[in-house]
Every structure is written in C-alpha cells, then in structure tokens.
Design a protein around this motif. Structure first.
Motif, short mmCIF file in Angstrom:
data_model
loop_
_atom_site.label_atom_id
_atom_site.label_comp_id
_atom_site.label_asym_id
_atom_site.label_seq_id
_atom_site.Cartn_x
_atom_site.Cartn_y
_atom_site.Cartn_z
N ASN A 28 0.82 -1.22 0.00
CA ASN A 28 0.00 0.00 0.00
C ASN A 28 0.85 1.26 0.00
O ASN A 28 0.47 2.28 -0.57
CB ASN A 28 -0.96 0.03 1.19
N THR A 100 -6.78 -2.70 -1.60
CA THR A 100 -6.06 -1.86 -0.64
C THR A 100 -6.45 -2.17 0.80
O THR A 100 -5.65 -1.97 1.71
CB THR A 100 -6.32 -0.36 -0.92
N SER A 103 -4.28 -5.06 1.45
CA SER A 103 -2.90 -4.79 1.03
C SER A 103 -2.29 -5.95 0.26
O SER A 103 -1.15 -6.33 0.49
CB SER A 103 -2.03 -4.47 2.25
#
Length: 161
Positions: A28, A100, A103
């Motif tokens: 990330n 996200t 991650s």
C-alpha cells in the motif's frame, strides 16, 4: 508454516491461484493511481524501473526480495488502475485485482480466464496480468465476485455456496 501449507494445498485442490494469506502493508505504501497500464513488455520494464520496487524489496518483510515486484493492476476498492509493488504470484484460471483494504493481490473467483478470451492464459504471473486482455466486469465488481458468496443478509438462500 502450517497455515501457509494449508493455504497452498487448498488452493491447489480448488485450481485457483496461490496468494499470500497475510496483508503486506509495504505494498500500500507504494501504490500510485495511473490512467492506464503498460501494453508491452518493454513499457512494463520501463515502468518497473521508474517504480523501483527492487529498492523497496530489500526493506519489506512480506516475502523474499526477489518476489516483491512491479504490478500494474485494477484496484477493487479504488475502482482505478494502480501501480504497486507486491508479491509476484502464479495465477491459475482467474482474474486478479489489488485490494487496498487487505494490502494484497486478490483472486476474482467469479471471473475465470476460460470464460473470457483466448488472450487470457489459464496460467500467468501476476506481474504480467496487465499484458493480457482485460478481464471484463472489473469495473463493476461486488463482494460476491471477490468471494463467490452473496453476503446479503436479506437473502440468506444466496449465502450458502
């Protein structure tokens, strides 16, 4: 070690991709939104050189440095293409996205390569996924597509799969 072995065995039995079960926050930290992904191997090499995942690879603790590589991939949560340094994985039979929240690169179980195009091979490296025909429907993904389960509490019949 036992968790990793179990995940590998289950993935192999299902015929899906084998991805790390742990989130990698280092990925990330490297994420950049892009308008499009490289369309050739030469463009990919250039983009990877600019991204410099090899420098970050020595600092991260998610995987071996040699497996922490450049990816250009659709981000499920951001609904955009991103460049990100992440764990290179073998992909078998499904499309992939970057998530996200977790991650990491995730399989899209309801979008299979065999259902879309001859340009999407049954097996490929996650770092090369953007070079093949874009998996259709990525822009409209739901949690059902990601998990293969309908988590709608108002329709419990669909929750069992």
């Amino acid at each position: 070690m036992l968790i990793y072995f179990s995940m590998v065995l289950i993935s192999a039995l299902k015929g899906y991709i084998c991805l790390p079960t742990q989130a990698c926050i280092w990925s990330n930290r490297t994420l950049n939104v892009v308008d499009s992904c490289p369309t050739t191997k030469e463009e990919t090499i250039k983009a990877a050189r600019i991204k410099r995942c090899d420098g970050i690879a020595r600092s991260q603790n998610c995987t071996k440095p040699s497996q922490f590589k450049y990816h250009c991939i659709y981000s499920f949560r951001q609904k955009m293409f991103v460049e990100v340094c992440s764990v290179e994985t073998d992909v078998h039979g499904v499309c992939i996205v970057y998530d996200t929240r977790f991650s990491k690169i995730q399989p899209v179980y309801n979008i299979k390569c065999r259902d879309i195009s001859a340009a999407c091979p049954e097996s490929y490296l996650s770092t090369e996924g953007h070079l093949y025909a874009t998996c259709p429907g990525l822009m409209n993904l739901t949690m059902y597509d990601m998990t293969g389960k309908n988590n709608n509490p108002e329709n419990p019949e669909n929750n069992e799969q």
